[in-house]
Write an enzyme that holds these catalytic residues in place. Structure first.
Site, short mmCIF file in Angstrom:
data_model
loop_
_atom_site.label_atom_id
_atom_site.label_comp_id
_atom_site.label_asym_id
_atom_site.label_seq_id
_atom_site.Cartn_x
_atom_site.Cartn_y
_atom_site.Cartn_z
CG HIS A 197 0.69 -3.16 4.73
ND1 HIS A 197 0.98 -4.00 3.68
CD2 HIS A 197 -0.62 -3.34 5.00
CE1 HIS A 197 -0.10 -4.66 3.34
NE2 HIS A 197 -1.08 -4.28 4.10
CB CYS B 3 -4.59 -2.27 -0.47
SG CYS B 3 -5.72 -3.61 -0.09
CG HIS C 60 -4.67 -1.01 5.15
ND1 HIS C 60 -3.96 -0.64 4.04
CD2 HIS C 60 -4.67 -2.36 5.15
CE1 HIS C 60 -3.57 -1.72 3.38
NE2 HIS C 60 -3.98 -2.77 4.03
CG HIS D 208 -3.64 -6.52 7.55
ND1 HIS D 208 -4.96 -6.64 7.24
CD2 HIS D 208 -3.04 -6.00 6.45
CE1 HIS D 208 -5.16 -6.21 5.99
NE2 HIS D 208 -4.01 -5.81 5.49
CG ASP E 132 4.17 -6.65 17.73
OD1 ASP E 132 3.08 -6.60 17.12
OD2 ASP E 132 4.26 -6.69 18.97
CG HIS E 133 2.35 -2.78 18.37
ND1 HIS E 133 2.19 -4.12 18.61
CD2 HIS E 133 1.22 -2.16 18.84
CE1 HIS E 133 1.03 -4.31 19.23
NE2 HIS E 133 0.42 -3.15 19.37
CD GLU F 129 -2.69 -8.66 3.42
OE1 GLU F 129 -1.61 -8.82 2.82
OE2 GLU F 129 -3.69 -8.14 2.89
#
Lengths: 137, 137, 137, 137, 137, 137
Positions: free
Chosen positions: F14, F33, F39, F41, F79-80, F126
């Site tokens: 994100h 950010c 980037h 998480h 996810d992913h 996060e």
């Protein structure tokens, strides 16, 4: 050869201080770890032994006996203590974690050797971000 | 209302000691925590704030600002310190974790209030097995 | 010989993509890790050095210097970055964690060698369930 | 040579019991672990393989394939099972964790060998305070 | 009002089984948790008490006394036990974690009440991915 | 009333970016950010439901059903994935974690309500140092 590891912990105060140096040099090298009034940590200690499992018990070493040895030889000496002031073996020494693991090896090794398996590693966490390991040589 | 929590940590020495009691009574009540030469911990501090997310940033509070406040108001005062000797606000007090969280609330609350959200909770881990929480009243 | 390990972390986006393959083959081999718009991880990096403790400091290596090197040589390059797009050394490469640890070794090794101890291991967690280790050969 | 480790877990009941011994001797040696009605654990299993990364994928071994093998060869046999009663390979054996890791090696080794990399280590946590490692000899 | 939480743990076997249902229905509803030979877990227990800190000790409650109560009232009854077979209070019951936390409240509550503070919460982890909380009503 | 919590996780990319602002202002407010290339998480998601345990099952809600709902309604969507580019509900929004938890509530709430218990809290980590909670209002 199978390796068995047991964790115990102790909480202690210490400072990093070279008694041959000026206060300034101690602060320059050790920073806030040189605080004269001490600071402290929750230390996590992992001890690994290795050997051939005993056919009658399936154990390299009884983990309860290993736990008792760690409590008797290490935790009893270091828990809720000031490592610089309360532990005869550390008097006047530079108390880095590197020095502490070597002393823990000396305390434990004779007892492990007598249990038909060998001491393999002393691993000591100072914080969750720093740990030190010693394999006896 | 959304809740945001940020974790920081500090390492410190302390002792539990009531200065109005004899040494014997201190040891009877506090056990090894009363060691005159101090012991120490890796303290983990969790601070929770609450509010309505700002429509421009999506934030209850910028977590980097919260982190900076925690470092400036708490970590700078307590990290690598002796809580009994190095912190003016704690002089002569019983230094239970219960007392420490209430002081941390006092240090942080004015700064959080000025950021359009409210301080909700101070949670402090002394070890991984003991923690204390304070909600301001 | 004592071993010292220090942990740092970075958060980054990446994708697994072999540029010589069709999209179909990339998805067949890498599954959802091949998402063209990237996914990401909180990477935990553990660096282990080994050596003989310095008699004046008790240190294999000053853990604060090791931390600074890790931040300067690794975290500054990878934190809050897209590993495929933002890192010159990774351009056009298959970005498996196996490749990343070998590059981290190359970044750190010259700096550790100059500190009178040796780099021993680069360990990188991609998630809490997968990690990769590299010992330099 | 790069090392890849994958974690899976299973929850199981077991007891420590040498069938050639009296109940009294079992309790003397194994303590509460000898409870006739069993006790149990959340076991965490870490499997490490080693090899040279494949130039096309960057992988020592595809971590999803390793995960599937661990689920198929180990988790399917042991998860939510009674290790003493439900697993043919363990019938009549002393079920120490030392014995379990050696059997897990036997289950996994043929499958890893066929993937162009080698099985390096089976590491099994019985609790967060006790784990056992086996390197195949 | 300050909240103090203490963690202890126990390892136990159990099964999910409704004795009024057929085996088929038990397996349909509870899946592998209905295994007739039991499975097991490392249970982590967190007990939270609340009160006003005592001015002489700084404590809501002495954490060592709380630990002793948890060991005496809960761990001694459940550790290395089969929850379905070895615990009189659980005989014939559906042994979900939801039922277990309510019983732990009943065991602890009278003892906490007599220590000038109140029991606030029983939190029980069955695995690191599932936990249950009970606040007494 | 008993509370049940289940953990699942997802890995995603994100960026924090307000599309009404200049790049300079985005970097000023969100720092690294705001990286245009994203980037990522490893997000840990904890969902808490509350209710009266069902007398036949002992469950507030079957934890396996809760797990399936979380995978179907949240993990399958996130996810992913790239949260800014791949999720229709997030198009053009400020993607703070505060916004994400409120959307997760919307996805899950209708399904929990139909299972005779209530959704109580969405908690999203996060990183291990930052998490956000939402209780539905």
């Amino acid at each position: 050869m199978v390796y068995l590891t047991r964790k115990e912990h102790f909480n202690a105060a210490h400072q990093l201080h070279n008694y041959d140096w000026s206060d300034e040099k101690n602060i320059e090298v050790f920073g806030k770890c040189a605080n004269k009034n001490f600071h402290g940590h929750n230390f996590d200690l992992f001890v690994t032994v290795k050997g051939k499992p005993n056919p009658e018990t399936g154990f390299v070493m009884n983990a309860h006996i290993l736990s008792k040895l760690m409590k008797q030889e290490v935790v009893a000496r270091l828990d809720h203590k000031n490592l610089n002031l309360d532990v005869p073996e550390f008097t006047g020494l530079m108390l880095s974690t590197e020095i502490v693991v070597q002393q823990i090896w000396k305390w434990l090794q004779p007892h492990i050797a007598s249990n038909a398996c060998q001491l393999h590693c002393i691993k000591l966490y100072e914080t969750e971000n720093i740990y030190v390991e010693y394999f006896g040589e």
